[in-house]
Design a protein around this motif. Structure first.
Motif, short mmCIF file in Angstrom:
data_model
loop_
_atom_site.label_atom_id
_atom_site.label_comp_id
_atom_site.label_asym_id
_atom_site.label_seq_id
_atom_site.Cartn_x
_atom_site.Cartn_y
_atom_site.Cartn_z
N GLN A 158 0.84 -1.19 0.00
CA GLN A 158 0.00 0.00 0.00
C GLN A 158 0.88 1.25 0.00
O GLN A 158 2.10 1.14 -0.04
CB GLN A 158 -0.91 -0.02 1.23
CG GLN A 158 -1.73 -1.30 1.36
CD GLN A 158 -2.68 -1.55 0.20
OE1 GLN A 158 -3.61 -0.79 0.00
NE2 GLN A 158 -2.45 -2.60 -0.55
N LEU A 208 3.29 -1.43 4.65
CA LEU A 208 1.90 -1.85 4.79
C LEU A 208 1.46 -2.63 3.56
O LEU A 208 1.68 -2.20 2.43
CB LEU A 208 0.98 -0.64 4.99
CG LEU A 208 -0.49 -0.94 5.22
CD1 LEU A 208 -0.70 -1.75 6.50
CD2 LEU A 208 -1.29 0.37 5.27
N LEU A 240 -1.63 -5.55 1.83
CA LEU A 240 -2.91 -6.25 1.86
C LEU A 240 -2.67 -7.67 1.37
O LEU A 240 -2.31 -7.89 0.21
CB LEU A 240 -3.93 -5.55 0.95
CG LEU A 240 -5.28 -6.25 0.80
CD1 LEU A 240 -6.03 -6.27 2.13
CD2 LEU A 240 -6.12 -5.56 -0.27
N THR A 295 -3.91 -11.23 0.28
CA THR A 295 -5.09 -11.89 -0.26
C THR A 295 -4.79 -13.37 -0.42
O THR A 295 -3.69 -13.76 -0.79
CB THR A 295 -5.51 -11.31 -1.64
OG1 THR A 295 -4.42 -11.46 -2.57
CG2 THR A 295 -5.89 -9.84 -1.52
N GLY A 319 -4.49 -7.77 6.78
CA GLY A 319 -3.49 -6.72 6.70
C GLY A 319 -2.17 -7.22 7.26
O GLY A 319 -2.13 -8.04 8.18
N LEU A 352 1.75 -5.53 8.36
CA LEU A 352 2.55 -4.32 8.54
C LEU A 352 3.96 -4.75 8.94
O LEU A 352 4.17 -5.39 9.96
CB LEU A 352 1.94 -3.43 9.63
CG LEU A 352 2.67 -2.12 9.93
CD1 LEU A 352 2.73 -1.23 8.69
CD2 LEU A 352 2.00 -1.39 11.08
N ALA A 373 -12.13 -6.86 2.37
CA ALA A 373 -10.89 -6.10 2.58
C ALA A 373 -11.09 -4.87 3.46
O ALA A 373 -10.11 -4.32 3.97
CB ALA A 373 -10.31 -5.69 1.24
N VAL A 396 -8.98 -3.96 6.96
CA VAL A 396 -7.94 -4.92 7.35
C VAL A 396 -6.54 -4.32 7.43
O VAL A 396 -5.65 -4.91 8.06
CB VAL A 396 -7.91 -6.19 6.44
CG1 VAL A 396 -9.23 -6.94 6.50
CG2 VAL A 396 -7.54 -5.85 5.03
N THR A 397 -6.32 -3.16 6.84
CA THR A 397 -4.98 -2.56 6.89
C THR A 397 -4.91 -1.38 7.86
O THR A 397 -3.97 -0.61 7.83
CB THR A 397 -4.55 -2.08 5.48
OG1 THR A 397 -5.50 -1.13 5.00
CG2 THR A 397 -4.40 -3.24 4.52
#
Length: 186
Positions: free
Chosen positions: A58, A63, A65, A67, A121, A123, A179, A182-183
């Motif tokens: 992201q 960061l 995402l 899937t 998410g 990080l 989604a 989630v972040t």
């Protein structure tokens, strides 16, 4: 005499039905439990579906995402956090600590039909002097076999040179069916 025979037969039948006859006692050689030595179908074994895992980076550094898409022919069900594992530039296991976070909250039980995707998410701490380059990451959904994660850059293209991604630790949220949220790490 008939009454005595009938009473004897009824007593023998009642004794056998109640299990107090020696013939009704379990024999160690013949009555071994099968559930202790033979697991029920699928119990205790990891499912082996075809899962495609991608981590799309992201705008915020570190960061991503995550899937997980079911590419198999049968539905898969899981709940909780994906287990993340890393290798370093020498293709050796990298000891990257991973903290499980309740982001965006409790992970519900998810059943992915073929072609469906779940989200989490991730990080990374990337601005640390203790960070080192990672070569590969795998994600293991609860009860599934690990899947190699493809990293996708903010431009939507796969990241070919992973040596630029330096990580010292990671945080991962719960798997979710959508989604949204989630972040959002605090």
């Amino acid at each position: 005499m008939r009454l005595t025979i009938v009473a004897a037969v009824l007593t023998a039948a009642a004794t056998t039905a109640c299990g107090s006859s020696p013939a009704a006692q379990p024999s160690p050689a013949t009555d071994t439990p099968t559930s202790a030595s033979t697991p029920a179908s699928g119990v205790g074994e990891k499912q082996k579906p075809a899962v495609k895992a991608e981590l799309t980076m992201q705008g915020k550094p570190g960061l991503g995402l995550l899937t997980a898409t079911n590419q198999g022919s049968a539905p898969i069900t899981f709940q909780g956090w994906p287990k993340l594992s890393f290798t370093n530039a020498a293709n050796e296991p990298a000891a990257v600590p991973v903290e499980q976070k309740l982001v965006p909250g409790e992970g519900p039980s998810i059943t992915l039909q073929p072609g469906q995707t779940a989200f989490a998410g991730v990080l990374f701490d990337v601005d640390d002097a203790n960070s080192f380059a990672i070569n590969e990451m795998t994600a293991e959904l609860p009860g599934m076999v690990p899947a190699k994660v493809t990293f996708i850059g903010t431009d939507g293209q796969p990241i070919a040179d992973m040596s630029k991604l330096k990580v010292s630790e990671a945080k991962v949220g719960t798997m979710q069916p959508a989604a949204q949220g989630v972040t959002v790490f605090d």
